[in-house]
Design a protein around this motif. Structure first.
Motif, PDB file in Angstrom:
ATOM      1  N   LEU A 169      67.862  43.827  66.132  1.00  0.00           N
ATOM      2  CA  LEU A 169      68.373  42.499  66.449  1.00  0.00           C
ATOM      3  C   LEU A 169      67.810  41.535  65.422  1.00  0.00           C
ATOM      4  O   LEU A 169      66.592  41.493  65.208  1.00  0.00           O
ATOM      5  CB  LEU A 169      67.942  42.086  67.859  1.00  0.00           C
ATOM      6  N   GLY A 170      68.704  40.769  64.749  1.00  0.00           N
ATOM      7  CA  GLY A 170      68.207  39.930  63.673  1.00  0.00           C
ATOM      8  C   GLY A 170      69.049  38.698  63.414  1.00  0.00           C
ATOM      9  O   GLY A 170      70.125  38.506  63.990  1.00  0.00           O
ATOM     10  N   ALA A 171      68.523  37.844  62.533  1.00  0.00           N
ATOM     11  CA  ALA A 171      69.192  36.609  62.126  1.00  0.00           C
ATOM     12  C   ALA A 171      69.012  36.426  60.622  1.00  0.00           C
ATOM     13  O   ALA A 171      67.953  36.769  60.062  1.00  0.00           O
ATOM     14  CB  ALA A 171      68.627  35.411  62.881  1.00  0.00           C
ATOM     15  N   ASP A 172      70.038  35.871  59.958  1.00  0.00           N
ATOM     16  CA  ASP A 172      70.003  35.579  58.527  1.00  0.00           C
ATOM     17  C   ASP A 172      70.419  34.133  58.304  1.00  0.00           C
ATOM     18  O   ASP A 172      71.349  33.637  58.948  1.00  0.00           O
ATOM     19  CB  ASP A 172      70.971  36.481  57.743  1.00  0.00           C
ATOM     20  N   LEU A 198      73.960  35.978  63.224  1.00  0.00           N
ATOM     21  CA  LEU A 198      73.204  36.734  64.217  1.00  0.00           C
ATOM     22  C   LEU A 198      73.861  38.102  64.356  1.00  0.00           C
ATOM     23  O   LEU A 198      75.093  38.204  64.355  1.00  0.00           O
ATOM     24  CB  LEU A 198      73.216  36.022  65.569  1.00  0.00           C
ATOM     25  N   TYR A 199      73.066  39.140  64.473  1.00  0.00           N
ATOM     26  CA  TYR A 199      73.660  40.464  64.572  1.00  0.00           C
ATOM     27  C   TYR A 199      72.790  41.370  65.433  1.00  0.00           C
ATOM     28  O   TYR A 199      71.587  41.147  65.625  1.00  0.00           O
ATOM     29  CB  TYR A 199      73.827  41.087  63.176  1.00  0.00           C
ATOM     30  N   GLY A 219      75.993  40.201  56.183  1.00  0.00           N
ATOM     31  CA  GLY A 219      76.766  38.973  56.192  1.00  0.00           C
ATOM     32  C   GLY A 219      77.823  39.022  55.103  1.00  0.00           C
ATOM     33  O   GLY A 219      78.349  40.077  54.770  1.00  0.00           O
ATOM     34  N   SER A 220      78.138  37.862  54.530  1.00  0.00           N
ATOM     35  CA  SER A 220      79.148  37.789  53.486  1.00  0.00           C
ATOM     36  C   SER A 220      78.734  38.664  52.312  1.00  0.00           C
ATOM     37  O   SER A 220      77.673  38.475  51.714  1.00  0.00           O
ATOM     38  CB  SER A 220      79.312  36.345  53.015  1.00  0.00           C
ATOM     39  N   ALA A 221      79.568  39.654  51.981  1.00  0.00           N
ATOM     40  CA  ALA A 221      79.221  40.613  50.934  1.00  0.00           C
ATOM     41  C   ALA A 221      80.491  41.072  50.235  1.00  0.00           C
ATOM     42  O   ALA A 221      81.598  40.941  50.767  1.00  0.00           O
ATOM     43  CB  ALA A 221      78.479  41.818  51.525  1.00  0.00           C
ATOM     44  N   ASP A 244      78.943  35.144  62.303  1.00  0.00           N
ATOM     45  CA  ASP A 244      78.509  34.332  61.175  1.00  0.00           C
ATOM     46  C   ASP A 244      79.147  32.953  61.208  1.00  0.00           C
ATOM     47  O   ASP A 244      80.256  32.764  61.717  1.00  0.00           O
ATOM     48  CB  ASP A 244      78.881  35.011  59.848  1.00  0.00           C
ATOM     49  N   HIS A 245      78.436  31.998  60.644  1.00  0.00           N
ATOM     50  CA  HIS A 245      78.935  30.635  60.510  1.00  0.00           C
ATOM     51  C   HIS A 245      78.772  30.210  59.049  1.00  0.00           C
ATOM     52  O   HIS A 245      77.708  30.395  58.464  1.00  0.00           O
ATOM     53  CB  HIS A 245      78.165  29.685  61.427  1.00  0.00           C
TER      54      HIS A 245
END
Length: 417
Positions: free
Chosen positions: A339-342, A394-395, A111-113, A415-416
């Motif tokens: 497949l994942g979510a953060d 979600l990725y 994500g944001s990095a 991303d949101h």
């Protein structure tokens, strides 16, 4: 071939695999190197990693701020966000198993990095063998450090680990520090296919920030024409032990963090993993503020434009990471599909004030006039603000093994913020 000094695997949750299998530049510093080099803090362990350098921007010496390939780094602990790039904290290595430096952008996975890359700390975990280790170090400037590390089984299903780290130093040029950290973890193996790891961290850190700068004979501010009036841009020849840090300068950081990791092997080729973390952090800071101005006078240089910044920050962070990984053959090629979510939430409140100090009349023999001064009515507001940050993503990623020498990873992420 396995080596005591060369890590072969990445243990970060999303990328658990041998380093040679990953199509990305990754440098790993294992615990053996950390111990052999005597590194006590993260910045010390990173000095020999190519492309990584400490940043001088907004860095008063009381928090980590590294650049990777000239760009800001992101900090994670077991793959979850571990404090911001600015106004974070100085990380010790007493409870760190290895340091993993991912060079280059990693937002497809994290994500944001930071554009420079990610620095991940892998924690020491409970073991099935009973071991207790004590380490006592003594050094210059009345420095000492004591570490206790104990791990072992409780029964067939439970194991524990407790690590304590206490240290203190008067420091070079009066830059004192003290550390009091405790980390406890419990590992539960309910079945041969499942594991649950609970970790609790408590840290109390005190460091004297150093933001006085290098003493040059020059003015550090623009004049009315917009130019910098450098009168004599040369370094003042003062003794190396001379300190311009205010006796009021101090930083106190308190951190509490609890994390839970769940892993379930659903089949020969399928694994589900979930990581949760909740943390609070406070920073109480007094430090020299603004760029010092060494002006020439008829006698010794005068140090003017001196301020004290008073800052109070409060952070509350919540992280969730869950993903399913499948590994097998498709279409004649090896695949590792994830497949994942953060989800990450952070609430921050911060207020800053400053007070102006009288100048130091002799930069060669500094006498700090604020010693014992009453600043009750001297404070002026800089700002008082609250910030709420929300991020979810979600990725899906697929790493193809074309051959032993060619790997390709493709990712798609939404991303949101």
């Amino acid at each position: 071939t396995d080596s005591l000094y060369m890590a072969t695997d990445i243990s970060l949750a999303k990328l658990k695999s041998p380093i040679k299998e990953l199509p990305q530049t990754i440098i790993v510093i294992p615990s053996s190197i950390i111990e052999e080099t005597g590194s006590r803090r993260l910045d010390q362990a990173l000095v020999n990693v190519s492309g990584v350098a400490p940043s001088s921007s907004s860095n008063g010496g009381f928090f980590d701020h590294q650049l990777i390939r000239g760009l800001n780094a992101t900090y994670t602990r077991e793959g979850l966000i571990d404090g911001p790039t600015f106004m974070g904290y100085a990380r010790s290595l007493a409870d760190v198993e290895q340091i993993e430096v991912f060079k280059g952008p990693g937002s497809a996975l994290f994500g944001s990095a930071g554009g420079g890359g990610t620095i991940n700390l892998t924690m020491k975990k409970p073991k099935r063998d009973s071991v207790t280790i004590g380490d006592l170090s003594l050094g210059s400037f009345d420095s000492f450090r004591g570490i206790v590390d104990s791990t072992g089984p409780i029964n067939e299903r439970w194991s524990y680990r407790v690590i304590g780290n206490i240290g203190k130093s008067d420091g070079f040029r009066k830059l004192s520090s003290s550390t009091n950290e405790w980390t406890g973890s419990l590992l539960w193996l309910p079945t041969e296919f499942q594991s649950i790891l609970l970790t609790i961290e408590n840290r109390h850190l005190k460091l004297t920030p150093d933001a006085a700068g290098i003493p040059f004979r020059m003015s550090s501010y623009r004049n009315s024409s917009g130019n910098y009036p450098f009168h004599d841009p040369t370094i003042i020849d003062v003794d190396k032990n001379t300190s311009y840090v205010s006796p009021m300068a101090s930083s106190v950081t308190d951190i509490f963090r609890i994390s839970l990791s769940y892993s379930h092997r659903l089949g020969t080729h399928l694994r589900w993993e979930t990581n949760l973390a909740y943390g609070t952090r406070s920073l109480d800071l007094y430090r020299n503020w603004s760029v010092p101005d060494f002006k020439n006078s008829a006698g010794a240089p005068i140090l003017s434009n001196r301020y004290l910044r008073r800052q109070h920050d409060r952070f509350t962070d919540k992280s969730l990471q869950t993903f399913v990984t499948w590994q097998g053959d498709l279409g004649g090629y090896g695949h590792k599909i994830q497949l994942g979510a953060d989800v990450f939430k952070s609430d921050i409140s911060t207020n800053r004030r400053h007070a102006k100090f009288a100048p130091i009349l002799d930069a060669y023999n500094p006498i700090l006039p604020e010693t014992g001064a009453d600043l009750t009515n001297a404070w002026a507001w800089i700002f008082n603000r609250s910030i709420s940050a929300r991020q979810s993503g979600l990725y899906v990623t697929d790493q193809w093994t074309i051959s032993d020498f060619l790997k390709i990873r493709t990712s798609l992420r939404q991303d949101h913020y």
